[in-house]
Design a protein around this motif. Structure first.
Motif, short mmCIF file in Angstrom:
data_model
loop_
_atom_site.label_atom_id
_atom_site.label_comp_id
_atom_site.label_asym_id
_atom_site.label_seq_id
_atom_site.Cartn_x
_atom_site.Cartn_y
_atom_site.Cartn_z
N LEU A 38 59.01 45.25 11.09
CA LEU A 38 57.95 43.78 10.48
C LEU A 38 57.78 44.41 9.00
O LEU A 38 58.14 43.18 7.74
CB LEU A 38 57.12 43.64 10.89
CG LEU A 38 57.78 42.88 12.38
CD1 LEU A 38 56.60 42.58 12.75
CD2 LEU A 38 58.75 42.38 12.95
N SER A 39 57.48 45.32 8.53
CA SER A 39 56.95 45.44 6.94
C SER A 39 58.04 45.73 6.26
O SER A 39 58.60 45.32 5.22
CB SER A 39 56.36 46.98 7.61
OG SER A 39 55.79 47.42 5.20
N LEU A 40 59.35 46.32 6.91
CA LEU A 40 60.79 46.14 6.44
C LEU A 40 61.20 45.35 5.58
O LEU A 40 61.98 44.51 4.96
CB LEU A 40 61.80 47.33 6.98
CG LEU A 40 63.26 47.75 6.45
CD1 LEU A 40 63.67 48.41 6.75
CD2 LEU A 40 64.11 46.51 6.88
N LEU A 41 61.08 44.00 7.47
CA LEU A 41 61.58 43.29 7.05
C LEU A 41 61.55 41.92 5.60
O LEU A 41 61.21 40.89 5.68
CB LEU A 41 62.14 42.36 8.24
CG LEU A 41 62.69 40.75 8.62
CD1 LEU A 41 63.75 41.46 8.53
CD2 LEU A 41 62.12 40.81 10.40
N ARG A 42 59.26 42.59 5.79
CA ARG A 42 59.08 41.72 4.58
C ARG A 42 59.50 41.42 3.37
O ARG A 42 59.05 40.91 2.35
CB ARG A 42 57.64 40.94 5.13
CG ARG A 42 56.62 40.04 4.53
CD ARG A 42 55.10 40.95 4.55
NE ARG A 42 54.60 42.36 3.72
CZ ARG A 42 53.76 43.25 4.30
NH1 ARG A 42 52.89 42.04 5.13
NH2 ARG A 42 53.21 44.17 3.75
N ARG A 43 59.16 43.21 2.92
CA ARG A 43 59.72 43.51 1.44
C ARG A 43 61.56 42.88 1.80
O ARG A 43 61.88 43.15 0.34
CB ARG A 43 60.15 44.67 1.52
CG ARG A 43 58.57 45.58 1.98
CD ARG A 43 58.33 46.37 1.33
NE ARG A 43 59.36 47.42 1.58
CZ ARG A 43 58.70 48.59 3.01
NH1 ARG A 43 57.98 48.31 3.27
NH2 ARG A 43 59.94 49.20 3.32
N ALA A 44 62.11 42.59 2.49
CA ALA A 44 64.37 42.93 2.27
C ALA A 44 63.84 41.33 1.67
O ALA A 44 63.40 40.91 1.90
CB ALA A 44 64.78 42.42 3.82
N GLY A 45 65.28 41.49 0.50
CA GLY A 45 65.29 40.16 -0.14
C GLY A 45 66.71 38.55 0.15
O GLY A 45 66.82 39.69 0.79
N GLY A 46 65.64 37.93 -0.16
CA GLY A 46 67.02 36.95 0.67
C GLY A 46 67.16 36.49 1.70
O GLY A 46 68.00 35.51 1.92
#
Length: 254
Positions: A156-164
């Motif tokens: 979820l941390s990766l998903l929060r940082r994902a652009g767009g």
């Protein structure tokens, strides 16, 4: 907490129409390729595509479903809503990209174990609308609650940082129905006490990472009154999955 603000019980005639589009007598099977072939073969006799799609995504929409067979079945149902027919068959654990009406596409990427979820999202980048849910394989094969929680946190941390990414739907795990299980390993390791423990971690990390455009879908409550529609103790019939897909569709397009 993020909330879709929608009452799935009020879908009424739309669920009836969607059931007609999908063919409610065809069961959604998961777990092995042969069962998926059974669903695919039913297209010729049991599924009656609509003359035109019952629902439409905004032109150019990009949607990613990432998860296990529960999420895959919802992906199939949502694509059927938009295109009026099931997407081309792929084996159970394959990823898939399906063009949809209006020039958009809906992707599906398989996630089995939580520890691999980050890698999947690097190969299948989150789209503007992303739906994610996993954990059944961890319950069945790993039996480690703390490692699952850590993996959910990282994912979820990766998903929060994902652009767009404009909207995210985080799903918890639906209830299992042990009385309908025939697999001895599932009977040994899968029960709703454990499901609720895993769901508590999903909710914890959802609350930690959420933004105003994140939504939490309580699949456990959603499916709780559908035990009689459970096929193999884990997966549910298409009429139930169609209601799920409709709820996700309305959340994304609200």
């Amino acid at each position: 907490m993020g909330s879709s603000g929608l009452d799935w019980r009020s879908t009424g005639w739309r669920v009836v129409l969607l059931g007609w589009v999908l063919g409610v007598h065809v069961a959604v099977w998961g777990g092995v390729g042969a069962s998926d072939v059974r669903l695919r073969r039913s297209e010729g006799t049991g599924i009656r595509p609509a003359e035109k799609p019952a629902y439409a995504l905004p032109d150019g929409s990009r949607v990613l479903f990432a998860g296990d067979s529960i999420v895959r079945n919802v992906y199939w149902a949502l694509v059927s809503m938009v295109n009026g027919t099931f997407p081309p068959f792929v084996f159970n654990h394959d990823s898939q990209i399906t063009p949809v009406e209006g020039g958009g596409r809906v992707d599906y990427c398989w996630i089995d174990f939580a520890t691999g979820a980050e890698g999947v999202l690097r190969i299948c980048p989150p789209q503007s609308w992303t739906v994610i849910g996993f954990g059944l394989w961890d319950i069945l094969h790993v039996h480690n609650l703390s490692s699952y929680g850590a993996a959910v946190d990282r994912t979820l941390s990766l998903l929060r940082r994902a652009g767009g990414v404009e909207k995210v739907v985080v799903r918890n795990l639906p209830p299992v129905v042990p009385g309908r299980m025939h697999d001895t390993n599932k009977l040994r390791f899968m029960n709703n006490t454990i499901i609720r423990e895993y769901n508590s971690l999903i909710l914890r990390y959802f609350r930690h990472h959420r933004t105003t455009s994140w939504y939490y879908f309580d699949a456990y409550s959603f499916y709780s009154d559908s035990a009689d529609r459970c096929i193999d103790g884990v997966h549910y019939t298409l009429d139930v999955v169609a209601r799920d897909a409709l709820h996700i569709f309305r959340t994304l397009t609200a």
